[in-house]
Write an enzyme that holds these catalytic residues in place. Structure first.
Site, PDB file in Angstrom:
ATOM      1  N   CYS A 190       0.873  -1.174   0.000  1.00 31.20           N
ATOM      2  CA  CYS A 190       0.000   0.000   0.000  1.00 31.20           C
ATOM      3  C   CYS A 190       0.911   1.225   0.000  1.00 31.20           C
ATOM      4  CB  CYS A 190      -0.887  -0.022   1.239  1.00 31.20           C
ATOM      5  SG  CYS A 190      -1.941   1.439   1.418  1.00 31.20           S
ATOM      6  N   ARG A 262      -7.400   4.633  -3.155  1.00 36.83           N
ATOM      7  CA  ARG A 262      -8.084   4.982  -1.907  1.00 36.83           C
ATOM      8  C   ARG A 262      -8.219   6.495  -1.745  1.00 36.83           C
ATOM      9  NH1 ARG A 262      -8.508   0.058   0.486  1.00 36.83           N
ATOM     10  NH2 ARG A 262      -6.891  -1.446  -0.080  1.00 36.83           N
TER      11      ARG A 262
END
Length: 328
Positions: A190, A262
């Protein structure tokens, strides 16, 4: 047909980023539908398990010990308390639970042992468990993997060229090395960044270029808008416009099609309509709960209403992307 590419040039990314915005949104939405369910958005929760007192000098961060902010230093939470928070998050609809500690790097001590216990506990709940703990050695990454860690967050923040304007207590190579250690341990990566820190458009494109030309794209790319905090060097930065966020999200979606993009920090300053534009441009994940580590965030009730209005459904945890698209 969309190809997964790791050989993007900065010029190609720049030309995508600078397309007429409605055309850019359309192109990103088209790619998004090839790889993802357009009506699904993953709900994540981020909990600060150790707050403040960090020796780093990240100019955006209220947890840096050298800045005078309202953040109070708190020691590492107890394992049972964190497990309870994870359970609350799951019951509120989150399928990914991320634990953040204000450390420069992971040290092999009792605190790290406690974090490993937290990971083990949360991983039994069926949620994707993520950590962001600073720099990580290959051995520590393997220990986290063995404990059941699903993903590790370590943001690049900005371009390599602008990095030293924001952080001087580590370098860009340290960031990339940690990402390599995470990838080698077969942990989901991530990594994203923050816009609105005084960087130029070329720095945003440079950061996206670095991410899109890694040997494997990150599975998760958080796009954050700076939330200025009083007492930090960036306290007077102007708010990022929704169009800047849309360009970042849409470009990330096009060049890294399989990634979860995101919509992260900064949502609290966005209207429902602005967030809808970001989802249209390819964002398919949000962080829920009234705080993102130490900065404000929309609450669960607001987000539930938004999901109802936009007719979005929460994406299940551990959902693999099965789109069979050739790699170039």
């Amino acid at each position: 047909m969309t190809l997964i590419r790791n050989n993007w040039t900065k010029q190609e990314i720049e030309s995508i980023y600078n397309k007429p915005v409605l055309e850019l949104i359309y192109d990103a939405a088209t790619v998004h539908r090839q790889f993802h369910e357009a009506s699904e958005v993953q709900v994540c929760t981020l909990l600060s398990v150790k707050t403040g007192g960090c020796p780093e000098d990240c100019a955006y961060c209220p947890q840096a010990a050298r800045y005078h902010t309202e953040v109070k230093v708190q020691k590492l939470m107890e394992v049972e308390e964190v497990i309870g928070k994870a359970l609350e998050a799951k019951e509120a609809g989150s399928t990914r639970f991320c634990m953040g500690a204000a450390w420069r790097e992971v040290r092999d001590n009792r605190d790290f042992d406690k974090v490993l216990e937290m990971v083990k506990g949360v991983s039994t709940m069926g949620m994707e468990v993520c950590c962001t703990l600073g720099m990580l050695s290959p051995e520590q990454a393997q220990k986290l993997k063995d404990a059941g860690l699903y993903a590790y967050n370590h943001n690049l923040d900005t371009s390599e060229e602008f990095y030293n304007d924001i952080i001087t207590t580590r370098n860009y190579g340290d960031r990339l090395e940690t990402l390599e250690n995470v990838r080698s341990a077969k942990i989901s990566v991530c990594s994203g960044g923050i816009i609105g820190m005084g960087e130029k458009e070329g720095d945003r494109i440079g950061m996206l270029h670095t991410l899109a030309t890694l040997p494997e794209h990150p599975e998760s790319v958080p796009v954050n808008a700076l939330v200025p905090v009083e007492g930090t060097p960036l306290e007077d930065q102007e708010k990022v416009s929704v169009w800047e966020m849309v360009r970042m999200i849409a470009t990330a979606r096009i060049i890294m099609p399989k990634a979860m993009v995101r919509l992260s920090a900064g949502r609290v300053r966005m209207t429902l309509e602005e967030q809808a534009l970001c989802f249209m441009a390819g964002a398919n994940s949000i962080f829920a709960g009234d705080k993102l580590l130490t900065t404000p965030n929309p609450g669960y009730v607001q987000d539930k209403e938004m999901f109802q209005i936009l007719q979005l459904s929460p994406r299940p945890s551990h959902k693999e992307n099965l789109a069979k698209i050739p790699v170039l």
